[in-house]
Design an enzyme around this catalytic site. Structure first.
Site, PDB file in Angstrom:
ATOM      1  CG  ASN A 175      -0.431  -0.135   2.493  1.00 15.77           C
ATOM      2  OD1 ASN A 175       0.743  -0.458   2.624  1.00 15.77           O
ATOM      3  ND2 ASN A 175      -1.214   0.111   3.508  1.00 15.77           N
ATOM      4  CE  LYS A 198       7.946 -10.815   0.935  1.00 17.80           C
ATOM      5  NZ  LYS A 198       7.366 -10.378  -0.344  1.00 17.80           N
ATOM      6  N   PRO A 199      10.129  -6.944  -0.751  1.00 18.08           N
ATOM      7  CG  PRO A 199      10.394  -6.164  -2.947  1.00 18.08           C
ATOM      8  CD  PRO A 199      11.073  -6.989  -1.885  1.00 18.08           C
ATOM      9  CB  SER A 253      -2.186  -9.262   7.102  1.00 17.53           C
ATOM     10  OG  SER A 253      -1.316 -10.361   6.959  1.00 17.53           O
ATOM     11  CD  GLU A 274       2.131  -0.194  10.537  1.00 18.63           C
ATOM     12  OE1 GLU A 274       0.957  -0.573  10.759  1.00 18.63           O
ATOM     13  OE2 GLU A 274       2.509   0.266   9.466  1.00 18.63           O
ATOM     14  CB  CYS A 308      -2.403  -0.120   8.467  1.00 18.02           C
ATOM     15  SG  CYS A 308      -0.892   0.778   8.287  1.00 18.02           S
ATOM     16  CD  GLU A 406      -6.703  -2.903   8.587  1.00 14.44           C
ATOM     17  OE1 GLU A 406      -6.195  -4.041   8.617  1.00 14.44           O
ATOM     18  OE2 GLU A 406      -6.026  -1.872   8.595  1.00 14.44           O
TER      19      GLU A 406
END
Ligand code: ADP
Length: 505
Positions: A175, A198-199, A253, A274, A308, A406
């Site tokens: 995001n 690690k994207p 997540s 996070e 988030c 969420e």
């Protein structure tokens, strides 16, 4: 707005030539300063969520590749080209990286919009925001001070050193394809760590683009490594269990965060998490309603609701309820939906099919349970497969998914309340505790409510609050640790105590 940004870009160009967009798009992973394929030669496609078109292919790297990346990061950690630098030299290198990102902001923003669907103005904003972490931590690098503690016994000096944690593995979401990387890597590099990134599989191209610029900035081989993959579990397993990785920083997540936390337990690794939020947004009778509506729209519809810290449950006090909804309806109707590269677009596509199906099913569930649709609540296949109309729904309550989970999408769920206490207890009635927002013009109420909300960050009469200078992070199951600010460095340093004894005066 866009014109101002473009003007600023020109002014900050430092006389160097702009690269073309293609020169920053990479098709390989990055290990030890080399651009590499996957050890099994597999690749995967990166697509534009606005139209499904392939915009690049990257290596589908494996556990073996992760092992190589960790080895490179470990070697670089102790190499004189990196370990031998002073804090000021690291700071200068980070500043140089910052300048290069600034010079290439238009291209980076284009790549970001292409792979994430984010409207171009938001991508430009993210380049500014993401790069501010490199700038901030370049400055902080010079202030990672130790301490001398007064000794309780004579003839002793008690000294505290702060040393780099070691190799840090950074696992990031789609995001914020740039900011989630720079917020971690900036702090890690400032502290003298080396990193394996690690994207997210949806958005690896922005990460690779800035990795390329790190080479031009003179950051030594092996200090930054990038492992691209859409098979994240085996790669994640190496990062969590390798004795050569000292810490993991993860944004994503809650379920994956818990998994990584468990996987790090055996090695007792430092972990910073996070995770998901379920942010309350409370509008009290005392609020300035125009400001509350603007804040609600900014918090909810930025990045199509896929952040988030996006407000998730809107609690509106009965005295201002009708006025809030009326004004909100008008402003939401004016939001422009379309492909992120279109002019003035404010709402882009959702990131992928899974997200799209989740949003649709949450809305259908609320409809079935008698929520009231005020606006939207439908897909927009006429624009593209992953577009969903900005939506307002009232009478949202448990057990609707919109209330308990969420949503991570452009759906604004509203709940009416009577008393302040009721709003606070419902706001806190969740395992998450990342961000919260409330609008009030009553100073007594402001401090009362701010102390009682169980979250790590609060926007008071503000809908967007993140900045490099302030600590970002959550309480409860929203995470561990803080990023950004001077606290952000703590995740990447070890505190070492020296007791120097038997001194004679
Ligand atoms: P989201 O739902 O936002 O995609 P995820 O938690 O699935 O969030 O993804 C965030 C990041 O975590 C991504 O880079 C993803 O590839 C990575 N990831 C997902 N599963 C794992 C895993 N088992 N091990 C390591 N990384 C993972």
């Amino acid at each position: 707005m866009l014109r101002t940004i473009l003007l600023k870009t020109k002014m900050s160009n430092f006389g160097l030539p702009q690269r073309s967009i293609s020169s920053l798009i990479q098709s390989k992973g990055f290990i030890n300063g080399s651009w590499v394929d996957s050890s099994n030669s597999e690749t995967f496609a990166v697509t534009n969520p606005a139209n499904g078109k392939v915009i690049g292919n990257v290596p589908n790297m494996t556990a073996d590749d992760a092992v190589k990346a960790v080895a490179a990061a470990k070697k670089a950690l102790h190499a004189p080209e990196w370990a031998g630098l002073t804090a000021k030299q690291r700071s200068v290198m980070l500043k140089c990286w910052y300048n290069l990102i600034e010079q290439n902001r238009d291209e980076i923003a284009k790549i970001m919009t292409a792979e994430s669907g984010k409207p171009i103005n938001e991508s430009l904003g993210e380049v500014t925001y993401g790069n501010s972490f490199i700038e901030w931590f370049a400055e902080e690098a010079r202030r990672i001070n130790g301490e001398v503690i007064p000794s309780p016994t004579p003839n002793r000096e008690l000294i505290v050193l702060k040393q780099p944690l070691g190799v840090a593995a950074l696992i990031t979401p789609w995001n914020f394809p740039l900011a989630m990387i720079t917020r971690k890597a900036g702090a890690a590099l400032a502290a003298g760590c080396t990193v394996v990134i690690k994207p997210a599989e949806d958005t690896p191209l922005t990460c690779l683009a800035v990795a390329k610029l790190s080479v031009d900035a003179g950051i030594p081989n092996g200090v930054i490594n990038v492992v691209t993959t859409n098979k994240s579990a085996p790669v994640g397993n190496v990062l969590c269990t390798s004795p050569d990785v000292a810490g993991i920083s993860f944004t994503g997540s809650t379920d994956v965060g818990k998994l990584l936390y468990r996987n790090c337990a055996d090695g007792v690794k430092r972990i910073s998490l996070e995770l998901g939020g379920n942010a309350p947004f409370i509008v009290f009778d005392s609020a300035n309603i125009e400001k509350a509506v603007d804040g609600a729209i900014a918090s909810k519809f930025r990045n199509c609701g896929q952040t988030c810290v996006s407000a998730n449950r809107f609690f509106v006090q009965e005295g201002v309820y009708d006025k809030f909804i009326e004004l909100l309806k008008t402003k939401v109707a004016a939001l422009k939906i379309g492909s992120g590269d279109g002019p003035d677009v404010q709402i882009g596509p959702l990131i992928n099919k899974a997200q799209f199906l989740k949003i649709s099913s949450f809305v259908d569930d609320a409809k079935k349970l008698n929520a009231t649709i005020i606006a939207g609540a439908k897909p927009r296949p006429d624009i593209g497969e992953l577009f969903y109309e900005p939506t307002i729904i009232t009478d949202v309550k448990p057990p609707m998914k919109l209330y308990t989970d969420e949503v991570f999408g452009p759906v604004l769920s509203i709940i009416k309340f009577k008393e302040e206490e009721e709003a606070i207890s419902r706001a806190n009635d969740t395992n998450s505790g990342l961000a919260g927002y409330f609008y009030s013009e009553n100073v007594q109420q402001i401090f009362r409510v701010a102390r009682k909300l169980e979250v790590g960050m609060i926007g008071i009469n503000e809908g967007i609050i993140s900045t490099a200078e302030a600590p970002f992070g959550g309480v409860k199951q929203s995470g561990i640790g803080r990023e950004g600010s001077h606290y952000g460095i703590d995740e990447y340093v070890e505190v070492k105590y020296l007791c120097l004894g038997n001194l004679k005066n």
